[in-house]
Design a protein around this motif. Sequence first.
Motif, short mmCIF file in Angstrom:
data_model
loop_
_atom_site.label_atom_id
_atom_site.label_comp_id
_atom_site.label_asym_id
_atom_site.label_seq_id
_atom_site.Cartn_x
_atom_site.Cartn_y
_atom_site.Cartn_z
N GLN A 45 0.81 -1.20 0.00
CA GLN A 45 0.00 0.00 0.00
C GLN A 45 0.85 1.26 0.00
O GLN A 45 2.01 1.27 0.43
N THR A 46 0.27 2.32 -0.51
CA THR A 46 0.93 3.62 -0.56
C THR A 46 0.13 4.63 0.24
O THR A 46 -1.10 4.47 0.41
N ASP A 47 0.78 5.66 0.72
CA ASP A 47 0.09 6.71 1.46
C ASP A 47 -0.27 7.90 0.58
O ASP A 47 -0.99 8.80 1.01
N LEU A 48 0.28 7.92 -0.66
CA LEU A 48 0.06 9.06 -1.54
C LEU A 48 -0.44 8.59 -2.91
O LEU A 48 0.18 7.73 -3.53
N ILE A 49 -1.55 9.16 -3.32
CA ILE A 49 -2.05 8.92 -4.67
C ILE A 49 -1.36 9.93 -5.59
O ILE A 49 -1.61 11.13 -5.50
N LYS A 50 -0.45 9.43 -6.43
CA LYS A 50 0.29 10.33 -7.32
C LYS A 50 -0.60 10.75 -8.49
O LYS A 50 -1.43 9.98 -8.97
N ALA A 51 -0.38 11.97 -8.94
CA ALA A 51 -1.18 12.49 -10.05
C ALA A 51 -1.00 11.66 -11.31
O ALA A 51 0.11 11.20 -11.61
N ASN A 52 -2.12 11.44 -12.01
CA ASN A 52 -2.11 10.83 -13.34
C ASN A 52 -1.51 9.43 -13.34
O ASN A 52 -0.78 9.04 -14.26
N TYR A 53 -1.83 8.67 -12.29
CA TYR A 53 -1.36 7.29 -12.19
C TYR A 53 -2.52 6.43 -11.69
O TYR A 53 -3.16 6.77 -10.68
N PRO A 54 -2.82 5.34 -12.38
CA PRO A 54 -3.97 4.51 -11.98
C PRO A 54 -3.61 3.53 -10.86
O PRO A 54 -2.53 2.94 -10.86
N TYR A 55 -4.53 3.37 -9.92
CA TYR A 55 -4.34 2.49 -8.77
C TYR A 55 -5.55 1.60 -8.57
O TYR A 55 -6.66 1.90 -9.03
N LEU A 56 -5.31 0.54 -7.78
CA LEU A 56 -6.39 -0.27 -7.21
C LEU A 56 -6.70 0.28 -5.81
O LEU A 56 -5.78 0.65 -5.08
N VAL A 57 -7.97 0.30 -5.46
CA VAL A 57 -8.38 0.84 -4.16
C VAL A 57 -9.24 -0.20 -3.44
O VAL A 57 -10.25 -0.66 -4.00
N ARG A 58 -8.85 -0.52 -2.21
CA ARG A 58 -9.64 -1.46 -1.39
C ARG A 58 -10.36 -0.67 -0.31
O ARG A 58 -9.75 0.12 0.42
N ASN A 59 -11.66 -0.90 -0.22
CA ASN A 59 -12.50 -0.18 0.76
C ASN A 59 -12.48 -0.96 2.07
O ASN A 59 -13.25 -1.91 2.28
N LEU A 60 -11.59 -0.54 2.98
CA LEU A 60 -11.44 -1.25 4.25
C LEU A 60 -12.65 -1.05 5.16
O LEU A 60 -13.00 -1.93 5.94
N GLU A 61 -13.28 0.10 5.10
CA GLU A 61 -14.47 0.34 5.91
C GLU A 61 -15.59 -0.60 5.51
O GLU A 61 -16.37 -1.06 6.36
N LEU A 62 -15.68 -0.88 4.21
CA LEU A 62 -16.69 -1.82 3.74
C LEU A 62 -16.41 -3.22 4.29
O LEU A 62 -17.33 -3.93 4.73
N LEU A 63 -15.14 -3.61 4.32
CA LEU A 63 -14.78 -4.92 4.88
C LEU A 63 -15.13 -4.99 6.36
O LEU A 63 -15.68 -5.97 6.84
N ALA A 64 -14.79 -3.93 7.10
CA ALA A 64 -15.08 -3.90 8.54
C ALA A 64 -16.57 -3.93 8.78
O ALA A 64 -17.06 -4.60 9.72
N GLU A 65 -17.31 -3.24 7.96
CA GLU A 65 -18.77 -3.21 8.11
C GLU A 65 -19.35 -4.60 7.91
O GLU A 65 -20.22 -5.05 8.69
N ARG A 66 -18.83 -5.31 6.90
CA ARG A 66 -19.32 -6.67 6.67
C ARG A 66 -18.96 -7.59 7.85
O ARG A 66 -19.76 -8.46 8.24
N GLU A 67 -17.77 -7.40 8.40
CA GLU A 67 -17.35 -8.21 9.54
C GLU A 67 -18.24 -7.97 10.75
O GLU A 67 -18.68 -8.91 11.43
#
Length: 985
Positions: free
Chosen positions: A798-820
Motif C-alpha cells: 500500500q501507498t500513502d500518496l495517490i500520485k497524479a495521473n497514475y492509476p491504482y487499485l483501491v480497497r475499501n477497508l471500511e466496507l470490509l469492517a462493516e461486513r465483519e
Amino acid sequence: MLKHLISAILAVTSVSVATAAISGVKWDQRWDAQTQTLIKDQGDRAADWMADLPDNMFVAHVSIPAAHDFVTGENNWKTISGPLNSTCQSATIDELLAGGIRGIDLRPGYYKPFRGDAKLFLCHGADVMDITFEDGMNKLTEYLNTHPKEFFVIHIFPGRSGDEPTKSNQFYTEVLGKEEVKEHIVEFRPNLTVREARGKIVITVRDRASYLQHDKQADIQNWRTSFNDNQRPGRLNLHSNAEVSTRLHVQDISSKSEGSLDTKKAHMLNLVNFAQAQDEPMTMYNLNGLYISEWIMNFMTMQTSTISSSSNYKSNATTLNKQLIDDLGDENGRLGAGPLGIVFMDYCLNSETNGDLSVYKVIENNFTRGKDAPVVRYQIDESIDWKARPENPLAGKRIFLRNVGASEDVKYYKYFGGGADWGAHAVAHYAGHYVTFEKGDNGLRLVTTFGALQNKDGQYYCDPTDGENNNGTEFLLSRTYWNGYPVYHITGQVSNERLTARPIDAASNPYFDTPAYYVNPEAPDDSDPHQMWQLIAMTPDDEVPLWTMEGHDRISRLKEKANPERGMDATFLIPSYSFGNSDSSVSKWNLTAGSNVTAGQAAEQRGGMWRALNTSTSNTTFSLSTIVSYLPAGKYKLEFQYASSSDDVKFRLGDREAVTLAANSSAISGLTAGSDQIGLVGEYFNASTENGRIVYEFDKTTNEEDTRELVFFRESNASGAASFYLDNLRLTYYGNNVEQTKIDLDFPNEWNTIILPFDHAVPQGLEVVEATGVSEAGEQSIEDGSTIGYHIIQYGTQTDLIKANYPYLVRNLELLAEREQQSQGAPRRRSAATKIYTFTGYPTNRKNDYHDRSGVLTGLTEPRSLNPESQGFPLSGQTYGDNFVQYFVRPAADGSDIQHEGRRAYLNGRTTPGLTGERVYFSYDSVTGITDINEDSAGANLVDVTSISGIVIRRKVARENALEGLPAGIYLITGRDGTTKEIHR
C-alpha cells in the motif's frame, strides 16, 4: 530574280532536310494474349498495332509513339522560312499513321494568306503549312474509319502565337462540330479505357491555347518543362467539368534556355523511370477503394541552335531517339518494366535519325516481359466503377494532427507542424500548425501554411516553393482504435507509406527551433502508435462528427483545462510563431520600417527567424506587429528568444506598458552589429532554450475572446549600427479559475480503481495499491457451464500518496469492517459502499489516458466509451466462488462500446504482459512484494491482517502500519514466522 533564287535554294534545302527515309525497321510482331508472348509475324503490322491491346486497360497506361509537329513532313509550306526553320518530320501524315504514330502534336493558328481566305492552318511557331486544322482532323477520322481499333491522343499548342483567339476558336469549334469529326471525339476522363477510346480521338489543349474550347477536350494546366521528380505535375481537366481531373507529368525541355542537351537526356530518363514505376491500378484499388490514372507526356525533341533550324531538330532527333533506345534497352533493361505514356519524337520512322527503332521500341514496350508485360499487369476489372472520386468530409476545416506515439512518449501532446529544413521538413512538436485537407485525384492533399505536404526522396516536406497546393502527396485516411479512441493512419496513396513521427537525436538536432520529432513516410505497422493520428478541431466550428475528437477542439480545451498548475499551450494562436521557412502566415505580421532598415523574415535550411538590421543611424525605426486572437480571460506567460546589439528595441502586448529588451548580443561570439548573421544567431538559440529567453507574465481581465496586439518596435532612430533577431515565440495559458477542483468519488465494492489529476493523500479507510501484473493463465468453469481462461491480479504494497495521473487499485477497508461487524450481529449503519470521499487539487493532466508502469491499468481522467477492439477490461462488482473477490472481464468482441467512468481505471488487455484469459480475478493471495512507486518498504517487518471470521484484509504490510486507517474492531495479525496475535482497535 533574287526572289526566284531564294525559292530555289529553299527548295533544295528542304529536300535535303525533309527527304523521307522510312525504309528501315518495320513493326512485324503481334501479341498473343493467350500465351502472353510477342510473336514474329509476316509483313508490317504497325498500321493496326493497337488491335493487340486489351480492351480493359486505361489509355494512360498505353505506351504511345507520338510525332512532334506532326504535319511538317508534308513539306508544303505557305511561309518561305518553314523548310529551313520549322521542319520536325520527314514522313508524311499518311506514312506516320500507317507507321504506328498515335500521339499527334497539332499547332493550329489563325492565318490570312496574301491570296485566299483566313483559316485555321496548322503551323510550327510563325511558320504556316498549307494544311488546315480541318484537313488534319479529316485525315485522322478517315484513318479511324478504316482502322477502327486504333485511337489518337492529340496535343494542341497554339500556332502563330495565338493570333486572333476569338476567330481561332470559331474555326476550331466549327471543325469539331462537323458530324464526321464530332462522332470520333471521345470525352476525356482520367480512367478512359482502351475499349472506350477505340476509333476515337482524345483532345488535350495546352494552357497557352486556352481560347480553343470544346466540352469534351482536356484542358492542360501548369505545364512543366523539366522533370526532376513527380512533385510539380501539371493537370488535365475536362473542359466541361474541372472536377474530372488528374495529374499530368511532363518533360519538355525544348531549348538551351531551359537546359542543356545533357540535362534534357537526364530528365527524359527521370520521367521514363517515374512512368514505369506506376503502381498497377488493381493493386491500388484493392488497397484504397479507388484509383485515378495519371498521364505522361515525354518530349524527346529539342532545338539547341540560337536561331530555329530544321537541321538542328534533325541532329538532336538523331541523338535523343538513340538515347531513348539505349535507355529502354531490352527486357533485361527497362523495356516492358512499365508504361511510358505518350512519347513525342522528331523525325519519326526515319532510319537516319533512329526514328524507326525509337517508334517501335515504344510500341514494343507494351508487350515485353510475358506475363509481366504492361498489357497484362495494367489490366483492370471493368465491373468496378472507375469514376469514383475521393470524398472529403474535412473540406474547409482547420485540423490539428496529434500524434499518439509521440504524445505517449513524453506524456505531452505532440502535433504535426512545419519544421525548419529547406521546404519546411514536417515535424511533430508542442504547438503544431493546423492543416486543411483538400480533395485530390486519388486521395486528400494535406495543406499547411508552409505549402502542401510532399514526399521528397523519402522524407516529408511542406514545399514553400510550390504555391500550387494541388501538387502535394495524396493521402488516404483509415480509421483504427488506440485505447478506445478513434485514430487515423494517414497513408500516401502511391507509396503506401504512412505519416510517422520519430524522435530526432537531441545531440545532433540542427534546427533553430529544436523540434523533437521528424514526420516522415514509413512502411505500415498497424501496432505502432507513432503512425496513429488524432484529428483535433481548432474551434467548435471546425469539428466534424465521427472524424475529429469530440469535445477536444483546441480553443475549448484551452479555456476548460488551464489552471495555475496546468498551463495549456496557446502558442498556436500566434501567427508564424517561429517564422519558419516561407510560412505564409507570416503575412499576418505587419511591418513598417525606415528606409535604412533591412527587416523581415529570414529563412535558411536550419530554420527561419525575423530580423531588423541597420548600419546607418537615420530612418532606422521599425514596428513589427500581429494580432493574437481567441484569447480567453486569465493568466498568461509569453516567452520568446531574441538577440539585440542595442538597448532601444521594445515589445508591448495590448495596451500594457512597453518592455525594453536589453542588449544581449555580446553573448554571441562573432556577431557584428548591422550584419545579417542568422546562422550564428540560430546556433545560439539552438544551443539552449534559455539563450536570449524572455518570460513575460500578464493577466487578461476581459471575458470576451477578443484580440491583443503584439508588437516589437524601435521608436527612435538607432545611435549606430544595430541588429535585432526574434524567434520561437511561445504562449502558455494558466486559466481563469482561482479555486481548486473538487472531485467526489465513492468506492462501492471491496476493490475499486482510481486515477486523480493531482497528488492527494490516501483517505482513512481506503487502501491504495499499484497493480504489478497477472498470474499465469488457468482454466475454470463459470456460471453458464463453459470453460474460460483466467488470471489472478497481482499488486504491490500500500501507498500513502495517490500520485497524479497514475492509476491504482483501491480497497475499501471500511466496507470490509462493516461486513465483519454485520456477520457478528452488529446493527446496520450507513453503508461504507455509498460513502463519498472528496479529493481537492489543481489538475495537472495533459491528456485523458495514463498507464501504470506495469502496463496493467489504464486510467481515464474523463469519462468516455471504449470500443471492444481496444481490449479495455472493465472491473465488475460481482464475486465468484469462495476464493475470488471480484474480477476484470474481457469485453465481448462483437459487443457495443463500453462506457467507462472518469477518474477510474480499466485493465488494459493490449498492454498487460502475459494476458490471455477472459477474466482477471482478485484473490486473497494476489499481493506481491514489489516496491511501491513512492516508498521503498524492503526489509520491513511484514504481516498479514485478518478479521476474526477469516477475511484477509491486508497482506504483507509493515507491522507498525498494519491497522492504520481501519475501523474499530478485533483483528488477527500474522507475522512472517507464522505466529498470530489478536489486536483490539
